[in-house]
Scaffold this active site. Structure first.
Site, mmCIF file in Angstrom:
data_model
loop_
_atom_site.group_PDB
_atom_site.id
_atom_site.type_symbol
_atom_site.label_atom_id
_atom_site.label_comp_id
_atom_site.label_asym_id
_atom_site.label_seq_id
_atom_site.Cartn_x
_atom_site.Cartn_y
_atom_site.Cartn_z
ATOM 1 N N GLY A 222 -1.091 -130.693 0.915
ATOM 2 C CA GLY A 222 -1.029 -129.037 1.766
ATOM 3 C C GLY A 222 -2.183 -128.733 1.998
ATOM 4 C CG ASN B 294 5.866 -133.389 -5.955
ATOM 5 O OD1 ASN B 294 6.882 -132.645 -6.897
ATOM 6 N ND2 ASN B 294 4.348 -133.638 -5.830
ATOM 7 C CD1 TRP B 295 11.929 -130.632 -4.109
ATOM 8 C CD2 TRP B 295 12.590 -128.802 -5.331
ATOM 9 N NE1 TRP B 295 12.923 -130.266 -3.324
ATOM 10 C CE2 TRP B 295 14.046 -129.789 -3.958
ATOM 11 C CE3 TRP B 295 13.423 -128.234 -5.736
ATOM 12 C CZ2 TRP B 295 14.983 -129.782 -3.813
ATOM 13 C CZ3 TRP B 295 14.958 -128.310 -6.047
ATOM 14 C CH2 TRP B 295 16.127 -128.653 -5.168
ATOM 15 C CE LYS B 296 3.252 -130.450 -3.755
ATOM 16 N NZ LYS B 296 1.336 -130.448 -3.363
ATOM 17 C CB SER C 274 0.108 -132.470 5.713
ATOM 18 O OG SER C 274 -0.938 -131.831 4.610
ATOM 19 C CD GLU D 160 -0.033 -130.619 -6.518
ATOM 20 O OE1 GLU D 160 0.932 -130.520 -6.798
ATOM 21 O OE2 GLU D 160 -0.074 -130.666 -5.534
ATOM 22 N N GLY E 257 5.758 -132.805 -0.257
ATOM 23 C CA GLY E 257 5.593 -131.821 -1.336
ATOM 24 C C GLY E 257 5.858 -130.109 0.000
ATOM 25 N N GLY E 258 5.503 -129.876 0.392
ATOM 26 C CA GLY E 258 5.627 -128.337 1.274
ATOM 27 C C GLY E 258 6.765 -128.441 1.771
ATOM 28 C CG HIS F 181 1.019 -134.945 -7.051
ATOM 29 N ND1 HIS F 181 0.022 -133.618 -7.378
ATOM 30 C CD2 HIS F 181 1.664 -135.026 -6.575
ATOM 31 C CE1 HIS F 181 0.353 -133.923 -5.854
ATOM 32 N NE2 HIS F 181 1.168 -134.030 -5.569
ATOM 33 C CD GLU G 182 1.157 -137.621 -2.253
ATOM 34 O OE1 GLU G 182 1.737 -137.186 -1.745
ATOM 35 O OE2 GLU G 182 1.229 -137.888 -4.106
HETATM 36 C C1 PEP Z 1 2.540 -133.580 -2.087
HETATM 37 O O1 PEP Z 1 2.399 -132.957 -3.184
HETATM 38 O O2 PEP Z 1 3.063 -135.408 -3.282
HETATM 39 C C2 PEP Z 1 2.520 -134.066 -0.996
HETATM 40 C C3 PEP Z 1 2.072 -134.986 -0.386
HETATM 41 O O3 PEP Z 1 2.007 -132.719 -0.522
HETATM 42 P P1 PEP Z 1 2.282 -131.472 1.083
HETATM 43 O O4 PEP Z 1 3.208 -133.124 1.685
HETATM 44 O O5 PEP Z 1 2.786 -130.260 0.666
HETATM 45 O O6 PEP Z 1 0.725 -132.203 1.721
#
Ligand code: PEP
Length: 249
Positions: free
Chosen positions: A172, A9-11, A212, A96, A233-234, A94, A166
């Site tokens: 994050g 997920n590049w956001k 994470s 966010e 994500g990251g 998601h 999640e």
């Molecule tokens: C996400 O945005 O779905 C996510 C899991 O982010 P991260 O891996 O950065 O915690």
């Protein structure tokens, strides 16, 4: 047999050149043939990403879509628009989107309905907040998120649904659910699916863990029997890290 899936997920990150460079870098990596790989790019890069990944094992996913099929919804993107550029998958729900764009379970049920009616696959995200985990209500919270958004759908429609648990406190933050915590919740999710549908359906749905996930912890998390992959994500913004996570199975 359910699939192993790792989705990035590049956001709201990367401009067009950076997006292309990341895809080109990913294309040089050897990615496990046992794992389905997807990248959820910003909407503005989707068409280019579909072209750049053509002929590779990398699928392209949207991060969101609107619940209406078309109309006066300035700034929004419909399922049929996504399909018309070769995007057949979208994230929905998601945390966010729930937190910053006020997406409720009821709205998400509408979005899921529209996506399924348009023949799209969804990666449905859900999970508890930190205070809910601390108060011990996390199992109930997750059950109700699933019930409110997804349990109106027929068993046959679940072949188009991937779940992504999640925990919000792990997204994050660098804080990861322990492998045992992830397994415990994924087993709970399967038991909820068994109660609502049946065991065959519960065993067929891929349940991803997100929060994470990094190369250093992916193997231990993916080794859990009810964890079928990850939503990343990251670490999905770095080709080496993302490939290492894909290959952690
Ligand atoms: C996400 O945005 O779905 C996510 C899991 O982010 P991260 O891996 O950065 O915690």
């Amino acid at each position: 047999m359910r699939k192993h899936i790792v989705a990035g997920n590049w956001k709201m990150n990367l401009n067009a050149d950076e997006s292309q460079a990341l895809i080109e870098a990913l294309k040089t990596k050897k990615l496990s043939s046992d794992v389905r790989v997807a990248i959820a790019t910003p909407a503005v890069h989707l068409a280019a990403a579909v072209n750049l990944t053509s002929g590779t094992k990398i699928d392209v996913s949207a991060q969101n879509m609107h619940q209406a099929t078309s109309g006066a919804y300035t700034g929004e993107i419909s399922a049929s628009m996504l399909k018309s550029i070769g995007v057949n998958t979208t994230l929905l729900g998601h945390s966010e989107r729930r937190a910053y764009f006020h997406e409720t379970d009821a709205l998400l049920a509408e979005k899921v309905n529209t996506a399924l009616e348009n023949g799209m696959e969804i990666i449905f995200c859900f999970g508890e907040e930190l205070d809910e985990r601390k108060s011990g209500s996390h199992f109930d919270v997750v059950s109700s998120q699933l019930r409110n958004a997804l349990f109106n759908f027929d068993a046959s429609q679940w072949s188009q649904i991937v779940l992504a648990y999640e925990p919000v406190w792990a997204i994050g933050t660098g804080e990861t659910a322990s492998p045992a915590q992830a397994q415990e919740m994924h087993a709970h999710i399967r038991s909820v699916l068994t109660a609502q549908y049946d065991d065959a359906l519960a065993q067929s749905v891929s349940i991803l863990y997100g929060g994470s996930v990094k190369p250093a912890n992916a193997q231990e998390i993916f080794a859990q029997p009810d964890v079928d992959g990850g939503l990343i994500g990251g670490a999905s913004l770095n080709a080496d890290d993302f490939a290492a996570i894909v290959n952690a199975f």
